[in-house]
Scaffold this active site. Structure first.
Site, mmCIF file in Angstrom:
data_model
loop_
_atom_site.group_PDB
_atom_site.id
_atom_site.type_symbol
_atom_site.label_atom_id
_atom_site.label_comp_id
_atom_site.label_asym_id
_atom_site.label_seq_id
_atom_site.Cartn_x
_atom_site.Cartn_y
_atom_site.Cartn_z
ATOM 1 N N LYS A 14 0.847 -1.206 0.000
ATOM 2 C CA LYS A 14 0.000 0.000 0.000
ATOM 3 C C LYS A 14 0.877 1.249 0.000
ATOM 4 O O LYS A 14 1.601 1.509 0.958
ATOM 5 C CB LYS A 14 -0.910 0.053 1.223
ATOM 6 C CG LYS A 14 -1.937 1.185 1.054
ATOM 7 C CD LYS A 14 -2.580 1.630 2.335
ATOM 8 C CE LYS A 14 -1.850 2.740 3.026
ATOM 9 N NZ LYS A 14 -1.910 4.058 2.343
ATOM 10 N N GLU A 30 10.361 0.685 10.103
ATOM 11 C CA GLU A 30 11.316 1.765 9.831
ATOM 12 C C GLU A 30 10.591 3.069 10.121
ATOM 13 O O GLU A 30 9.701 3.461 9.363
ATOM 14 C CB GLU A 30 11.776 1.732 8.366
ATOM 15 C CG GLU A 30 12.461 0.444 7.940
ATOM 16 C CD GLU A 30 13.877 0.311 8.467
ATOM 17 O OE1 GLU A 30 14.369 1.241 9.128
ATOM 18 O OE2 GLU A 30 14.489 -0.745 8.231
ATOM 19 N N CYS A 38 13.499 10.691 6.613
ATOM 20 C CA CYS A 38 13.519 10.137 7.972
ATOM 21 C C CYS A 38 14.870 10.356 8.640
ATOM 22 O O CYS A 38 14.951 10.570 9.835
ATOM 23 C CB CYS A 38 13.184 8.651 7.934
ATOM 24 S SG CYS A 38 14.185 7.768 6.730
ATOM 25 N N GLU A 86 10.170 15.315 15.434
ATOM 26 C CA GLU A 86 10.482 15.239 14.013
ATOM 27 C C GLU A 86 9.603 16.249 13.273
ATOM 28 O O GLU A 86 8.382 16.192 13.357
ATOM 29 C CB GLU A 86 10.200 13.827 13.503
ATOM 30 C CG GLU A 86 10.643 13.625 12.086
ATOM 31 C CD GLU A 86 10.346 12.222 11.565
ATOM 32 O OE1 GLU A 86 9.245 11.717 11.830
ATOM 33 O OE2 GLU A 86 11.212 11.659 10.891
HETATM 34 P P1 TAP Z 1 2.453 7.661 8.382
HETATM 35 O O1 TAP Z 1 1.388 8.630 8.597
HETATM 36 O O2 TAP Z 1 2.837 6.771 9.492
HETATM 37 O O3 TAP Z 1 2.041 6.808 7.112
HETATM 38 C C1 TAP Z 1 2.851 5.781 6.582
HETATM 39 C C2 TAP Z 1 1.978 4.819 5.830
HETATM 40 O O4 TAP Z 1 1.117 4.119 6.750
HETATM 41 C C3 TAP Z 1 1.046 5.472 4.825
HETATM 42 O O5 TAP Z 1 0.885 4.623 3.711
HETATM 43 C C4 TAP Z 1 -0.247 5.574 5.623
HETATM 44 O O6 TAP Z 1 -1.388 5.713 4.849
HETATM 45 C C5 TAP Z 1 -0.230 4.259 6.360
HETATM 46 N N1 TAP Z 1 -1.047 4.197 7.565
HETATM 47 C C6 TAP Z 1 -1.595 5.223 8.275
HETATM 48 N N2 TAP Z 1 -2.266 4.729 9.353
HETATM 49 C C7 TAP Z 1 -2.129 3.376 9.316
HETATM 50 C C8 TAP Z 1 -2.569 2.307 10.155
HETATM 51 N N3 TAP Z 1 -3.277 2.521 11.266
HETATM 52 N N4 TAP Z 1 -2.238 1.038 9.826
HETATM 53 C C9 TAP Z 1 -1.492 0.780 8.729
HETATM 54 N N5 TAP Z 1 -1.054 1.758 7.888
HETATM 55 C C10 TAP Z 1 -1.352 3.038 8.184
HETATM 56 O O7 TAP Z 1 3.801 8.371 7.931
HETATM 57 P P2 TAP Z 1 3.970 9.416 6.769
HETATM 58 O O8 TAP Z 1 3.513 10.727 7.284
HETATM 59 O O9 TAP Z 1 3.411 8.908 5.506
HETATM 60 O O10 TAP Z 1 5.557 9.405 6.585
HETATM 61 C C11 TAP Z 1 6.380 10.153 7.361
HETATM 62 C C12 TAP Z 1 7.042 9.314 8.440
HETATM 63 O O11 TAP Z 1 7.729 8.203 7.856
HETATM 64 C C13 TAP Z 1 8.102 10.086 9.158
HETATM 65 O O12 TAP Z 1 7.973 9.883 10.544
HETATM 66 C C14 TAP Z 1 9.395 9.495 8.653
HETATM 67 O O13 TAP Z 1 10.471 9.608 9.525
HETATM 68 C C15 TAP Z 1 9.026 8.086 8.407
HETATM 69 N N6 TAP Z 1 9.948 7.453 7.455
HETATM 70 C C16 TAP Z 1 10.838 6.559 7.944
HETATM 71 C C17 TAP Z 1 11.767 5.989 7.090
HETATM 72 C C18 TAP Z 1 12.746 5.019 7.648
HETATM 73 S S1 TAP Z 1 13.547 4.132 6.606
HETATM 74 N N7 TAP Z 1 12.937 4.898 8.915
HETATM 75 C C19 TAP Z 1 11.760 6.296 5.744
HETATM 76 C C20 TAP Z 1 10.840 7.208 5.278
HETATM 77 C C21 TAP Z 1 9.918 7.793 6.161
HETATM 78 P P3 TAP Z 1 -1.838 7.226 4.472
HETATM 79 O O14 TAP Z 1 -0.787 7.758 3.606
HETATM 80 O O15 TAP Z 1 -3.055 7.107 3.738
HETATM 81 O O16 TAP Z 1 -1.997 7.934 5.757
#
Ligand code: TAP
Length: 479
Positions: free
Chosen positions: A183, A257, A291, A388
């Protein structure tokens, strides 16, 4: 901040053939799905790019069933050599269609085309090439005797590197003999759907890769699905914790991650010009939607003034604007929601007494934009030093001794990455040894390579992606 209007570079735009609507990719075919739809917009212009299907629980069910059938009938029985051939084929197609992917990624995400062209797409292809090479050598990867795949893997990824995170997830899963349901994030589904076309073009057996678009509820239905054997999640620490709770006590394996708040430590003997470039790259690359972004600059007190002055001079030269323009350095913020979060945290920085500075720059009148921002006089307790921000905002703190630098660097709930700048190899090694961070860069920052494992400590998650270590998450041994 003054604003201006611009017309997005039309010639690049014509490289992609956008469809007005997109379905789900299940069992090798695009299907309408049973759920509703949502719009994906260009964050640089707020233009609607396409209508995308929001996968329902029934759609997730169908995707998992397709992945299970493909796993049982085809993929788990195929030799590693043959699996490798498919991965090589996918890698080559990604290279052939690189321009299309770069433009689409920039349109849907808002990142500068120079980055999607030179970083996201080539690294995604490199990830498939690298894992193609492992597919027939797993017995020699130090994974124990007779490494076997888990089965069906549910993968959920964020919006900051949509294609690259997909490659980080799908390449190792397929190389080790698993099938996947992935997804993508709600705001950036398009490159995953173009990747589905690549799977068709590569003649990948139906069901080996399935893409279900949607929001958090779709992700939740996927990770909680009873026939998923392993979960691989990249995203925020909050959602990661919720997932860990929801699968606790089940047979599912998981890699998480999560977020970061990296320190970029600059000692007084560092090559200052090089360090300034590293600081800029560390926090303004991809608008700070990284991240492992170097969001906290820890600079030794004796050179703090000089570094701050040079940094500000350098930031005056950054070009913020049309992501499709090859000269752009800083593109759009991915969504209004993210812009609101960055705005709120920057306001908290000011309210808590840190000094805010941005270069003179005009921002486009439409779309989601945030000027590169530097906070000086930041203390460890400030929210901008702890939370963050995931945006183009740098918090500058100072230190006197190496011990103080390490203590401050480690003083966050996260532990994903860090950078150290010094002429002295011994000081770099001494520091790296004491940092609680999964990745430590020396005299550089934000360097990625498929051969290197990547992942965090503490609230940055667990498990590694990339390198030989990344394969471990996708196999079981001895049972
Ligand atoms: P999230 O809001 O956590 O979303 C990540 C993914 O999870 C999206 O596809 C989201 O869908 C989905 N999601 C949301 N609620 C969920 C649930 N209850 N169960 C399963 N999936 C769910 O993060 P984001 O805002 O997209 O990304 C930013 C974060 O990612 C930052 O904290 C960043 O540090 C972290 N990140 C970490 C890494 C590594 S390698 N550590 C790399 C990149 C990013 P929706 O998009 O529809 O909400």
């Amino acid at each position: 901040m003054p604003t201006f209007d611009y017309a997005p570079a039309p010639e690049s735009r014509s490289v992609v053939d956008l469809s007005p609507s997109y379905g789900l990719f299940i069992n090798g075919e695009f299907t309408e799905g049973t759920g509703s739809t949502f719009k994906t917009v260009s964050p640089a212009t707020e233009e609607v790019l396409a209508e995308v299907t929001e996968a329902s629980a029934a759609d997730v069910d169908a995707a998992v069933a397709a992945a299970r059938a493909a796993y049982t009938r085809v993929w788990s029985r195929m030799s590693g050599t043959d699996r490798g051939k498919y991965l090589y084929r996918i890698a080559r197609i990604l290279q052939e269609r690189a321009r299309e992917f770069a433009v689409l990624e920039t349109l849907d995400n808002g990142k500068p085309i120079r980055e999607s062209r030179d970083v996201d797409v080539p690294l995604a292809a490199a990830h498939f090439f690298y894992h193609a090479g492992w597919a027939d050598k797993l017995d020699f990867a130090g994974l124990g005797t007779d490494p076997r795949p888990h089965g069906v893997v549910g993968q959920v990824i964020p919006w900051n590197f949509p294609l690259l995170m997909l490659a980080w997830k799908i390449a190792p899963a397929l190389a080790t003999g698993n099938t996947v349901v992935l997804k993508p994030a709600e705001t950036t589904p398009l490159s995953a759907l173009l990747f589905a076309e690549v799977c068709q073009q590569a003649d990948l057996p139906p069901g080996v890769v399935n893409i279900v678009t949607g929001a958090g509820a779709t992700g939740q239905a996927l990770v909680e699905h009873g026939d998923v054997d392993k979960v691989a999640f990249t995203g925020s620490t909050g959602v990661g914790k919720a997932i860990a709770r929801s699968i606790a006590g089940t047979r599912k394996k998981a890699t998480l991650e999560l977020g970061g708040k990296a320190a970029n430590i600059v000692y007084d003997d560092a090559p200052v010009d090089q360090a300034v470039e590293g600081i800029v790259n560390g926090i303004f690359f991809n608008q700070g939607h990284v991240c492992c972004a170097g969001s906290r600059l820890l600079v030794q007190e004796s050179i703090a003034e000089e570094v701050e002055a040079r940094l500000k001079r350098r930031l005056e030269t950054l070009r913020v604007g049309d992501p499709l323009d090859k000269n752009t350095d800083v593109g759009a913020i991915n969504s209004r929601e993210q812009l609101d979060r960055i705005t709120e945290l920057a306001a908290a920085g000011e309210a808590e007494g840190a000094e805010r500075w941005s270069p003179q720059c005009e921002l486009p009148s439409k779309g989601f934009w945030f000027a590169p921002t530097v906070f000086t006089g930041v203390s460890q307790t400030h929210r901008i030093a702890q939370e963050e921000i995931f945006g183009p905002v740098l918090s500058v703190l100072t230190f006197r001794t190496p011990a103080e630098a390490v203590a401050k660097a480690n003083n966050t709930p996260y532990g994903l990455s860090a950078g150290v700048w010094s002429e002295k190899g011994s000081l770099i090694l001494w520091t790296a040894d004491r940092l609680r961070a999964g990745v430590v860069w020396a005299n550089t920052f934000n360097k990625f390579d498929p051969t290197s494992p990547f992942g965090g400590y503490k609230e940055s998650g667990y498990g590694r992606e990339g390198g030989r270590h990344g394969l471990e998450a996708y196999v079981r041994t001895g049972a």
